[in-house]
Design an enzyme around this catalytic site. Structure first.
Site, PDB file in Angstrom:
ATOM      1  N   TYR A 193      10.891   0.614  -1.926  1.00  0.00           N
ATOM      2  CA  TYR A 193      12.042   1.519  -1.970  1.00  0.00           C
ATOM      3  C   TYR A 193      12.378   1.961  -0.551  1.00  0.00           C
ATOM      4  CZ  TYR A 193      14.828   5.666  -3.218  1.00  0.00           C
ATOM      5  OH  TYR A 193      15.826   6.606  -3.346  1.00  0.00           O
ATOM      6  N   ASP A 288       9.263   0.164   7.233  1.00  0.00           N
ATOM      7  CA  ASP A 288       9.718   1.451   6.696  1.00  0.00           C
ATOM      8  C   ASP A 288       8.484   2.344   6.581  1.00  0.00           C
ATOM      9  OD1 ASP A 288      10.543   3.632   5.274  1.00  0.00           O
ATOM     10  OD2 ASP A 288      11.559   2.497   3.685  1.00  0.00           O
ATOM     11  N   LYS A 316       9.476  12.376   6.307  1.00  0.00           N
ATOM     12  CA  LYS A 316       8.404  13.158   5.697  1.00  0.00           C
ATOM     13  C   LYS A 316       7.561  13.919   6.716  1.00  0.00           C
ATOM     14  CE  LYS A 316       8.268  10.172   1.593  1.00  0.00           C
ATOM     15  NZ  LYS A 316       8.942  11.072   0.662  1.00  0.00           N
TER      16      LYS A 316
END
Length: 476
Positions: A193, A288, A316
């Site tokens: 994702y 990623d 994050k």
């Protein structure tokens, strides 16, 4: 089974004469134990039913105000049954809901809380920064400071652009990869994702996998026609795609450790092979690291595995709990980004002083000696204990961890890719999740999401979690 478990009771510590915010030294415990609070205050063990009346009332109202009652799909608890609990506050390794239930939290705001929730030093720094304003819409010195920390830490990053989310970082990265190479096609992996941009919603992980959704309606065919997919850990499939689309592939994009289809580690041969084939074919390799960045090593997965990509996305952890994202890479590539170059990307709140401040103080804390050894220790104890408890209770389970990131599946395994992950018994996971929730352990409400430990998690937290897991695994 979940309904039958609704009447189960759990232990909670009631502080006598304590302030509204419970002592961080007092944690959820198995039945029959007691907890000593800080100073002379003593907590006594009381038995309390797991009650979610206030959560249910708030969520009922929310469903009339927001799609599904949430602002991010997995939070709706659809794959595990029941209604989501509504958080009231967090601190350290714990969370409290609006009904007063207390949990050891292994979601950590989906990854950012690596030094623990609401860290006192970060909160103090934020309070000072906020006195000068929350957003400037102009450069600030804190941007330079966080940029230096990221560049010094992450092997592939020589220049960085801050944005406001992981999705935004991946959107900028994709546009940049295409601009730099002059090519359009991108190879991604099934179950990975990279945010909810149109181009990436093809065989995606995270909420898409959790909810069992097909590629999302509303995404035009033209947006995904240039997205090619392969199975994770399948290097031969990637090589074949390069042959089938010779000279057309701009980049190979992957989660270097999958966290959005559950925890799935790569083989070193897979990563090394991707680095070699992209170099040979004139394409970019993109990691990623929105999830893995600063979590499995200070320099991310690329430091941990010793493989340096061309571009990296982050998020994050680098925001210390505030909304943030970033993409960075080699200087010659990044200098294509406006205003240095012709590839346009912008963001009103990008680099705002609060997110930069939280990120700076979080990253500096992660530089302390023993940080990642400690994360490895608590994650290892947790995962090994869960798998042992599952085996003793007669369940097929497998799992793994790297430093502050972990996961497990209700399948015999091993799990090398999303197809393997889909063999998991998701109904059994749902029962396990509910049982743990009712006993004071908050896990991601999806079989297809990784879990996270933090520097605030103690061995006591892990012991409590494993004790509760043994109860639940013997009952499902």
């Amino acid at each position: 089974m979940a309904a039958a478990m609704a009447g189960l009771s759990v232990e909670w510590s009631a502080l006598l004469g304590a302030p509204a915010s419970p002592s961080p030294n007092c944690r959820p415990r198995p039945r029959g134990s007691a907890c000593r609070a800080s100073g002379s205050q003593m907590a006594v063990s009381v038995e309390k039913k797991f009650v979610t009346r206030k959560s249910e009332e708030i969520f009922k109202e929310a469903k009339d105000l927001m799609p599904g009652g949430v602002n991010s799909p997995v939070r709706a608890f659809k794959s595990v049954g029941g209604q989501p609990i509504i958080f009231d506050r967090v601190k350290g390794s714990r969370a409290w809901d609006v009904d007063g239930n207390e949990y050891v939290d292994y979601v950590g705001s989906w990854g950012p809380a690596i030094i623990g929730h609401a860290d006192d030093e970060v909160l103090k720094a934020l309070a000072e920064a906020a006195k000068n304003g929350t957003s400037f819409g102009a450069p600030c010195a804190a941007e330079n400071e966080l940029a230096k920390l990221v560049i010094d830490a992450v092997p592939s990053v020589e220049m960085v652009r801050f944005v406001n989310s992981g999705t935004e970082a991946c959107m900028g990265m994709l546009r940049l990869a295409r601009a730099f190479t002059g090519r359009e096609k991108v190879i991604k992996f099934e179950g990975c994702y990279h945010g909810h941009a149109d181009s990436f919603l093809v065989k995606a992980g995270s909420g898409v996998a959790t909810l069992g959704l097909p590629d999302s309606p509303g995404v035009p065919k033209g947006a995904t026609s240039s997205t090619l997919t392969a199975g994770y850990n399948d290097l031969d499939a990637v090589k074949q795609l390069f042959q089938d689309y010779k000279g057309e592939v701009a980049a190979v994009v992957l989660e270097p450790v999958v966290g959005n289809a559950g925890f799935i580690a790569p083989s070193k041969e897979f990563l090394e092979g991707l680095r070699e084939v992209t170099k040979n074919e004139g394409a970019l390799l993109v990691f990623d690291e929105v999830m893995t960045g600063f979590r499995i090593a200070y320099g991310g997965a690329q430091e941990y595995f010793g493989i340096t990509p061309d571009l990296t996305t982050l998020g994050k952890v680098i925001g210390g709990g505030l909304p943030v994202g970033a993409y960075g890479g080699k200087r010659d590539i990044m200098e294509m980004v406006a205003p240095a170059g012709p590839m346009y990307q912008a963001g009103t709140l990008s680099g705002n002083p609060l997110a930069m401040t939280a990120g700076i103080h979080t990253l500096k804390r992660l530089q302390n000696s023993g940080t990642y050894e400690y994360l490895d220790k608590v994650s290892g104890k947790l995962v090994q204990g869960l798998l042992e408890a599952g085996k003793n209770a007669g369940h097929d389970m497998c799992g793994g961890y790297i430093r502050g990131m972990f996961g497990f599946f209700f399948t015999k395994g091993p799990v090398h890719n999303f197809e393997d992950a889909k063999k998991s018994d998701t109904a059994k996971f749902a029962r396990f999740h509910r049982g743990m929730l009712e006993r004071g352990v908050y896990l991601a409400p999806s079989q297809f999401e990784a879990g996270f430990t933090s520097l605030a998690h103690t061995e006591e937290d892990i012991d409590f979690t494993l004790a509760m897991a043994k109860e639940v695994l013997s009952s499902i």
